[in-house]
Each structure stands twice: as C-alpha cells, then as structure tokens.
Write a protein that holds these residues in place. Structure first.
Motif, mmCIF file in Angstrom:
data_model
loop_
_atom_site.group_PDB
_atom_site.id
_atom_site.type_symbol
_atom_site.label_atom_id
_atom_site.label_comp_id
_atom_site.label_asym_id
_atom_site.label_seq_id
_atom_site.Cartn_x
_atom_site.Cartn_y
_atom_site.Cartn_z
ATOM 1 N N ILE A 24 2.929 -3.549 1.233
ATOM 2 C CA ILE A 24 1.808 -4.487 1.288
ATOM 3 C C ILE A 24 1.859 -5.433 0.090
ATOM 4 C CG2 ILE A 24 0.326 -2.970 2.639
ATOM 5 C CD1 ILE A 24 -1.111 -2.157 0.114
ATOM 6 N N VAL A 25 1.455 -6.657 0.331
ATOM 7 C CA VAL A 25 1.420 -7.687 -0.711
ATOM 8 C C VAL A 25 0.004 -8.252 -0.784
ATOM 9 C CG1 VAL A 25 3.861 -8.258 -0.419
ATOM 10 C CG2 VAL A 25 2.129 -9.528 0.865
ATOM 11 N N PRO A 26 -0.356 -8.933 -1.862
ATOM 12 C CA PRO A 26 -1.720 -9.467 -1.985
ATOM 13 C C PRO A 26 -2.131 -10.322 -0.787
ATOM 14 C CG PRO A 26 -0.593 -9.632 -4.089
ATOM 15 C CD PRO A 26 0.435 -9.160 -3.094
ATOM 16 N N LEU A 46 2.183 4.109 1.220
ATOM 17 C CA LEU A 46 1.886 2.718 0.912
ATOM 18 C C LEU A 46 2.686 2.297 -0.311
ATOM 19 C CD1 LEU A 46 -1.983 2.617 1.427
ATOM 20 C CD2 LEU A 46 -0.163 2.088 3.058
ATOM 21 N N VAL A 47 3.281 1.116 -0.239
ATOM 22 C CA VAL A 47 4.212 0.656 -1.265
ATOM 23 C C VAL A 47 3.816 -0.753 -1.710
ATOM 24 C CG1 VAL A 47 6.644 0.264 -1.842
ATOM 25 C CG2 VAL A 47 6.039 1.966 -0.090
ATOM 26 N N VAL A 89 -1.940 2.356 -3.893
ATOM 27 C CA VAL A 89 -0.705 2.653 -3.172
ATOM 28 C C VAL A 89 -0.054 3.905 -3.740
ATOM 29 C CG1 VAL A 89 -0.377 0.199 -2.702
ATOM 30 C CG2 VAL A 89 0.800 1.244 -4.642
ATOM 31 N N ASP A 90 0.987 4.373 -3.054
ATOM 32 C CA ASP A 90 1.655 5.613 -3.435
ATOM 33 C C ASP A 90 2.890 5.398 -4.299
ATOM 34 O OD1 ASP A 90 -0.005 7.372 -1.663
ATOM 35 O OD2 ASP A 90 0.904 6.126 -0.117
ATOM 36 N N CYS A 92 9.993 1.096 7.824
ATOM 37 C CA CYS A 92 9.172 0.384 6.831
ATOM 38 C C CYS A 92 8.649 -0.910 7.439
ATOM 39 C CB CYS A 92 9.965 0.075 5.567
ATOM 40 S SG CYS A 92 8.983 -0.773 4.293
ATOM 41 N N PHE A 93 7.327 -1.079 7.402
ATOM 42 C CA PHE A 93 6.692 -2.303 7.878
ATOM 43 C C PHE A 93 6.247 -3.147 6.693
ATOM 44 C CE2 PHE A 93 6.028 0.361 11.656
ATOM 45 C CZ PHE A 93 6.374 -0.524 12.667
#
Length: 384
Positions: free
Chosen positions: A41-43, A73-74, A91-92, A104-105
C-alpha cells in the motif's frame, strides 16, 4: 483493533484464525500449506478496495476451519500509511523485510505516479523473478506498469484512470472488464470488483462450495465473473434511437485527441446536423457539441488529477489546438484554471465534480453543461 495515535486513527491488523493445533509440528505444517498474500500500500490508497480482499481471506479461513490464507500489509519503509479517507493503517513489513509471498497486490489511489519510486519498482521486479504472482487494485496498476511488468498483457483498470494509464504506458493492453486473471498477473478495477476477484481465486484454489460460503457470509450475491464490464453495456430502454446515440457517444469518446466536427459526425451516422442535435436534446437534454466537449474536459480533469503531464501535453491529448485555448475552455466550465485545479484538487474536492453515465457507458460531467458558453460551443464545432 483500533488504536488512537495523536490526532489520527491507526488501524492495527488483527488476524482471526481457527484455534491452532497444540501440536507444534501440525502448526508448522498449517503455515507451510497456507497461501501468503501481500498487499503493498502507498499513501492515498482506497480503503474500499483493500478491506474486501482481506475479509474474503479471513472468512475463507473461518469457514474452512483451516489456515488456508495469511496476509501481510507492506509499505516502502514499514511505516503506517494514510488512506484517502484520512485513516492511517499500520503495516506488518517494509519491502526490505517482507517474507516470501505467493501473491502480492499493489494498492494505490490518488496520484499513483508520485509513488513509482525506484525502490518499489525494483522490489516488484525482484519478487516477480522469485515466483510471486503480481496483481493490482485500482490505481495500483500504475506501479506494475511502471515496472514494465504488464507490457504486452491484458489488464483491467478502473475506467476513470484508463486514459491516463494508456497515455503513459501504451504497451499495456487495457480491458474494460471488472478484473483480469492471467497466469502470473491479477488486475482489478477496484471497488466491489475486488471482492469478485478474490472469490474467484478462492473458488479456483478450494472449490465453489467454499467460495459460496464466503460470498454468503459477506452478503455478496451474485458473484460476478471477470468477463463483466465495468459500465453499463446497453441503455436501460433499448430503442433504435438509444442504440444510435450509444454508437455516436462511443465514437466521440474514441476521438478525444482528434475531435471531429459536429457536421462530419452527423454525416458519418447518416443524418443532418439538426437531426443529430434533436437526438441529443431528446435523450440527454444537451447539444452534441456540449456533450463532446464535456467528454474531453472529463479526460483533462483525470489527467490533471492522476498524472504529472504538463498542461500543454494535456491540451494536445484532449484535442485542443493550444494550451491557451484549453485553459479558457476549462475555466469556463470549472471556474478555475487547470493549474489551480491541480493544486487544489483532493478526494474531498473531487465530489463537486460529480460524474454520471451516458448511454454509451462513458463518463459525463453532469453539472457543467449549462456553463458551456456559446464561444466554447463554437470552438467545438470547428474541432479545435
């Protein structure tokens, strides 16, 4: 689990699994057999795309009584990420310490091109080389495209950002399906179609019965196949006029960068200009010239919001003869210049630029048509 941190809400991930066997060897076997999903995930990522995917995996574990899936979550640096709705998600892992993933999405939303950093792109290429299947929700497709991981492949993308993606990455073959599943790539338009994609993956891996249990648990019926289109394929009331109108609207939408004269369009479709205007007024309550320029402005708005293209580049991509002509037309509709719009636009301010759908299944700016002046209509008729 919800944790308040300063003035923001941090949503910490909570895994809900069936109780593990007390036998250590069995627990290790369960982990070895589970499929490990990652979500980069990104901002400004959209919550509505991410959480249906995670919930589908959780409910599949619950209903199967097994640890079929685990999820991680990355983010780039392992720090929390703020979504478009203002909530912040813990995130993890960072990309540096992320474990090996089965799938990976990439999940992105507003301004995806701002997050195509070399670190992210190199990491995506690396995990692809090591066998991870790659996918994307919503604007996350920009990350895969920027990494060169979708060249020559079919990909599903949200209809609103398709023009921007096509402009930046012409080697990607875009479809208007809700999702696309290939051997090593999984792309999705986002929103509710995320859940449909996950249900298909669950059905493929563990059978239709489990998929239906998950769908019922999430009150999601019917489950849609990837072949379904994002926007309505036909008008609700199919008549000879509506089918003709759809063909004309599609033709206009396919000629944004090279707009055609209204009189030429009428000839192309076997009528005079007065009949064409009557057709649009009767069905859409708008002149064809106003409708056409609204389509071009909608594309311009999306370029301003999603891309880093210059105003000059956007003007040319939307069929204007010069940036000054484009800026005048844009300001007449939105009461703001393109540069001011780009500076001020946000997820909240986009709401006042609401869109609707025309019979051709294309976006149409609903509020702006009355504001198009006679000058803009004249400019359109001359195919500026």
């Amino acid at each position: 689990m919800l944790t308040y941190f300063a003035d923001r809400l941090i949503v910490a991930q909570t895994f809900v699994f069936p109780p593990e066997s007390p036998n250590r060897a069995q627990r290790a076997k369960d982990r070895e057999l589970s499929e490990r999903f990652g979500f980069l995930i990104v901002p400004d990522f959209p919550f509505y795309g991410l959480f249906p995917a995670i919930e589908a995996l959780r409910v599949a574990n619950h209903n199967s009584g097994q640890r079929l899936y685990e999820w991680h979550l990355v983010s780039v640096d392992g720090g929390p990420i703020t979504a478009t709705n203002g909530m912040t998600l813990a995130v993890d892992h960072s990309i540096a310490d992320c474990p090996k993933l089965s799938v990976c999405f990439a999940v992105a939303g507003n301004h995806p091109l701002d997050h195509c950093s070399p670190g992210i792109l190199n990491w995506l290429r690396q995990i692809d080389r090591h066998g991870t299947k790659l996918g994307a929700f919503d604007s996350g497709i920009f990350l895969l495209a920027a990494a060169g991981l979708l060249d020559g492949q079919d990909a599903a993308v949200h209809w609103e950002i398709a023009p921007t993606l096509r402009e930046h990455y012409p080697a990607v073959s875009l479809t208007d399906r809700i999702y696309q599943i290939d051997d090593r790539r999984l792309t999705c338009a986002g929103g509710s179609s995320t859940l449909d994609l996950m249900l298909t993956l669950i059905s493929t891996a563990h059978g239709r019965a489990l998929m239906e249990k998950v769908a019922n648990g999430l009150v999601h019926y019917p489950h849609r196949s990837g072949a379904e289109r994002q926007l309505p394929d036909e008008p609700s009331a199919v008549t000879k006029d509506s089918l003709l109108l759809k063909r004309i609207c599609v033709f206009m939408s396919e000629n944004i960068d090279d707009p055609q004269r209204i009189e030429n369009i009428s000839v192309r479709f076997g009528m005079n200009q007065r009949k064409l205007e009557s057709l649009f007024k009767k069905n859409l309550n708008v002149l064809p010239s106003d409708y056409y320029i609204s389509l071009r402005m909608d594309h311009a708005r999306e370029y301003l919001f999603y891309s880093s293209m210059s105003v000059k580049e956007i003007a040319l991509a939307c069929g204007f003869s010069s940036p000054s002509v484009f800026c005048r037309a844009f300001k007449k509709i939105y009461r703001i210049s393109p540069r001011e719009y780009r500076r001020s636009v946000s997820a909240e301010s986009l709401r006042r630029f609401s869109t609707s759908y025309d019979p051709g299944g294309r976006p149409k700016i609903s509020h702006a048509l009355d504001a198009v002046s006679a000058d803009a209509r004249m400019a359109q008729s001359k195919a500026i």
